[in-house]
Enzyme design. Structure first.
Site, PDB file in Angstrom:
ATOM      1  N   CYS A  42      -7.510  -0.143  -1.927  1.00  0.00           N
ATOM      2  CA  CYS A  42      -7.101  -0.753  -0.659  1.00  0.00           C
ATOM      3  C   CYS A  42      -6.873  -2.233  -0.906  1.00  0.00           C
ATOM      4  O   CYS A  42      -7.783  -2.940  -1.356  1.00  0.00           O
ATOM      5  CB  CYS A  42      -8.170  -0.538   0.409  1.00  0.00           C
ATOM      6  SG  CYS A  42      -7.796  -1.365   1.973  1.00  0.00           S
ATOM      7  N   CYS A  46       0.842  -1.201   0.000  1.00  0.00           N
ATOM      8  CA  CYS A  46       0.000   0.000   0.000  1.00  0.00           C
ATOM      9  C   CYS A  46       0.876   1.250   0.000  1.00  0.00           C
ATOM     10  O   CYS A  46       1.818   1.355   0.795  1.00  0.00           O
ATOM     11  CB  CYS A  46      -0.915  -0.006   1.216  1.00  0.00           C
ATOM     12  SG  CYS A  46      -1.959   1.449   1.349  1.00  0.00           S
ATOM     13  N   CYS A  67      -3.636  -0.831   8.476  1.00  0.00           N
ATOM     14  CA  CYS A  67      -2.766  -2.024   8.537  1.00  0.00           C
ATOM     15  C   CYS A  67      -1.439  -1.647   9.178  1.00  0.00           C
ATOM     16  O   CYS A  67      -0.813  -0.673   8.775  1.00  0.00           O
ATOM     17  CB  CYS A  67      -2.491  -2.587   7.146  1.00  0.00           C
ATOM     18  SG  CYS A  67      -3.947  -3.008   6.191  1.00  0.00           S
ATOM     19  N   GLN A  96     -19.062 -10.741  10.363  1.00  0.00           N
ATOM     20  CA  GLN A  96     -17.607 -10.782  10.262  1.00  0.00           C
ATOM     21  C   GLN A  96     -17.143 -10.314   8.890  1.00  0.00           C
ATOM     22  O   GLN A  96     -17.733 -10.645   7.864  1.00  0.00           O
ATOM     23  CB  GLN A  96     -17.099 -12.198  10.528  1.00  0.00           C
ATOM     24  CG  GLN A  96     -17.256 -12.667  11.965  1.00  0.00           C
ATOM     25  CD  GLN A  96     -16.190 -12.095  12.898  1.00  0.00           C
ATOM     26  OE1 GLN A  96     -15.423 -11.214  12.535  1.00  0.00           O
ATOM     27  NE2 GLN A  96     -16.147 -12.612  14.120  1.00  0.00           N
ATOM     28  N   CYS A 120      -1.617   5.550   6.906  1.00  0.00           N
ATOM     29  CA  CYS A 120      -2.955   5.041   7.187  1.00  0.00           C
ATOM     30  C   CYS A 120      -2.947   4.209   8.465  1.00  0.00           C
ATOM     31  O   CYS A 120      -1.991   3.478   8.736  1.00  0.00           O
ATOM     32  CB  CYS A 120      -3.440   4.194   6.009  1.00  0.00           C
ATOM     33  SG  CYS A 120      -5.063   3.446   6.264  1.00  0.00           S
ATOM     34  N   TYR A 136     -24.277 -13.658  23.005  1.00  0.00           N
ATOM     35  CA  TYR A 136     -23.817 -12.599  22.100  1.00  0.00           C
ATOM     36  C   TYR A 136     -23.939 -13.100  20.656  1.00  0.00           C
ATOM     37  O   TYR A 136     -23.006 -13.009  19.865  1.00  0.00           O
ATOM     38  CB  TYR A 136     -22.369 -12.199  22.409  1.00  0.00           C
ATOM     39  CG  TYR A 136     -22.073 -11.986  23.876  1.00  0.00           C
ATOM     40  CD1 TYR A 136     -22.383 -10.788  24.510  1.00  0.00           C
ATOM     41  CD2 TYR A 136     -21.482 -12.989  24.640  1.00  0.00           C
ATOM     42  CE1 TYR A 136     -22.101 -10.589  25.863  1.00  0.00           C
ATOM     43  CE2 TYR A 136     -21.201 -12.805  25.983  1.00  0.00           C
ATOM     44  CZ  TYR A 136     -21.512 -11.609  26.591  1.00  0.00           C
ATOM     45  OH  TYR A 136     -21.235 -11.423  27.930  1.00  0.00           O
ATOM     46  N   CYS A 165     -12.056 -11.866  20.077  1.00  0.00           N
ATOM     47  CA  CYS A 165     -11.236 -11.025  19.203  1.00  0.00           C
ATOM     48  C   CYS A 165     -10.202 -10.243  19.996  1.00  0.00           C
ATOM     49  O   CYS A 165      -9.520  -9.375  19.438  1.00  0.00           O
ATOM     50  CB  CYS A 165     -12.130 -10.064  18.418  1.00  0.00           C
ATOM     51  SG  CYS A 165     -13.105  -8.953  19.459  1.00  0.00           S
ATOM     52  N   ASP A 186     -19.367 -15.400  22.300  1.00  0.00           N
ATOM     53  CA  ASP A 186     -18.608 -14.610  21.326  1.00  0.00           C
ATOM     54  C   ASP A 186     -18.797 -13.142  21.680  1.00  0.00           C
ATOM     55  O   ASP A 186     -19.482 -12.393  20.976  1.00  0.00           O
ATOM     56  CB  ASP A 186     -19.104 -14.906  19.905  1.00  0.00           C
ATOM     57  CG  ASP A 186     -18.266 -14.208  18.834  1.00  0.00           C
ATOM     58  OD1 ASP A 186     -17.235 -13.591  19.183  1.00  0.00           O
ATOM     59  OD2 ASP A 186     -18.649 -14.272  17.657  1.00  0.00           O
TER      60      ASP A 186
END
Length: 456
Positions: free
Chosen positions: A162, A75, A84, A286, A81, A315, A411, A384
């Site tokens: 992107c 990128c 990432c 997701q 940015c 959840y 996560c 979750d």
């Protein structure tokens, strides 16, 4: 002694490790230093940009001796940015980094020392995987800017493409930009709380090809609305849903409560595995469907279902995991606090002709008590939760139900191990953790944990 090193001075040092944000760590005259975009083993030249009594922050000037795992970022705006942070690290090394993140967190909890941590499951091709993008819109010197925020900033970094999102999103955004430049639609100014267009949300059904576009506006309607609809849908007939999301609050919260469809359907449809799902503008779904399917199949594997079990899915969102579980369980109860998500979940169960799922709307702890009062005794509980993890009261309610097994999808490794430690101290033993890379080139990692009751 950090004050002995002057700000803006130039130094040479060796990076020895990465922290959990993928920042390079080293020592300079015995003082810890943090350097963005530097990798372990590298000899680098840095400029000191921050001096504190206990640590330094350096800006990478040059890499004198690169690490073997350094690679060329794909990128052009990688250094600016905030999307990432790992593009300069080879993909195999990214997977190792994420495995090490999980191991480092687990190592801090004494009750988890016997937990097996598998190596992170990656992607064959870790590009163009995102099915969703959310673009802030602003003005810079009277010119429209659309992109992603810089790290720890509201500066919008523009980019025409992107590399981690579906290429169709780039095409949608290019056309919207072109339209805005010759339209009467004003651009929102967050400092003055004036102007109309705040954000653009684009979702892609990766398998169906259907596209949803949502304009987040500081108002109730859109000038040039009919011309906008005609122009966008003529250019991209895959667009099946166009909505206005009304957010007139002076806030950093992106989406308002009200969505108004101005073209097509309220939802778009996509597929995960053998299931179909309708996705609304505010749905949690997701962003990497290829890895999500792997994640859900791992969760079902860890649930070890024979077809006779009762399962509680906490959840549950729009019912994605619940549908995967329902095919191998006798009965599934999905619990979700967000009313619109429960509405979507019920529709998705009906869409897939699954009659053995019941969705309950409300706070997890309260609905668990309600199930207990109904004499529901699940053999398996799946959770979750959001990044903050589970409230202790929720964990206590699960423990009181005495399930034989749990599956914890997370996560956030830090809150995951906090909750696993509590479960381990209260009769539920975590046995293994499988990290899965849902977010290549970022520092985020998803983990699935298998847990069993100790007295089994």
């Amino acid at each position: 002694m950090a004050h002995m090193i002057a700000k803006n001075s130039i130094h040479t040092l060796t990076i020895t490790a990465l922290n959990d944000q993928a920042q390079g760590l080293g020592m300079l005259d015995g003082i810890p230093i943090i350097v963005e975009q530097a990798l372990p083993g590298e000899r680098i030249e840095v400029k000191i940009i921050k001096v504190t009594p206990i640590y330094l922050v350096g800006k990478l000037c040059s890499v004198l001796a690169p690490a073997q795992d350094r690679t060329q970022p794909f990128c052009q705006v990688f250094t600016r940015c905030g999307g990432c942070r790992l593009q300069h690290l080879s993909y195999p090394a990214q997977l190792d980094f994420k495995t090490d993140l999980a191991r480092a967190q687990v190592s801090q909890v004494k009750e988890l020392q016997t937990v097996r941590i598998h190596t992170t499951i990656g992607m064959d091709s870790p590009f163009h995987y995102r099915n969703k993008a959310l673009y802030p819109v602003g003005l810079r010197q009277d010119k429209i800017v659309m992109g992603f925020y810089a790290t720890h900033s509201h500066e919008i970094i523009e980019h025409p493409v992107c590399g981690i999102q579906d290429a169709r999103i780039d095409r949608v955004m290019a056309h919207i930009r072109q339209f805005l430049e010759c339209s009467r639609i004003s651009i929102y100014d967050e400092t003055q709380h004036s102007g109309l267009l705040r954000h653009v949300l684009v979702r892609i059904g990766m398998r169906s090809g259907e596209i949803m576009v949502v304009l987040v506006i500081n108002g109730r309607d859109l000038p040039d609305k009919d011309r906008f609809i005609s122009s966008l849908t003529h250019t991209m007939p895959e667009i099946k849903s166009l909505s206005l999301n009304c957010n007139q609050e002076k806030t950093n919260v992106i989406l308002g409560i009200e969505n108004r469809v101005i073209f097509g359907k309220y939802t778009i449809r996509d597929e995960l595995g053998e299931f179909q799902f309708d996705i609304s503008p505010s749905s949690f779904y997701q962003i990497n469907p290829r890895q999500t399917e792997m994640l859900y199949r791992k969760a079902v594997e860890y649930a070890a279902l024979s077809g006779k079990e009762t399962v509680v899915d906490l959840y549950c969102g729009i019912g994605t995991i619940s549908c995967f579980l329902a095919c191998q369980a006798q009965q599934v109860y999905g619990i979700e606090a967000v009313e619109s998500a429960v509405h979507d979940a019920r529709n998705n169960a009906a869409l897939n002709a699954l009659k053995n799922i019941e969705f309950l709307q409300g706070e997890a702890e309260e609905r668990l008590r309600e199930l207990a009062d109904r004499d529901v005794r699940p053999e398996v509980v799946v959770v979750d939760p959001p990044r903050k993890g589970c409230e202790q009261s929720v964990l206590d309610a699960i423990i009181a139900m005495q399930p034989q097994r749990m599956v914890y999808v997370s996560c956030a490794p830090k809150t995951l191990v906090r909750d696993l430690g509590y479960l381990a101290r209260n009769g539920m033993q975590p046995l293994e953790i499988q990290p899965i890379d849902l977010f290549p080139h970022t520092t985020h990692v998803e983990c699935v944990t298998r847990i069993e009751r100790k007295d089994r």
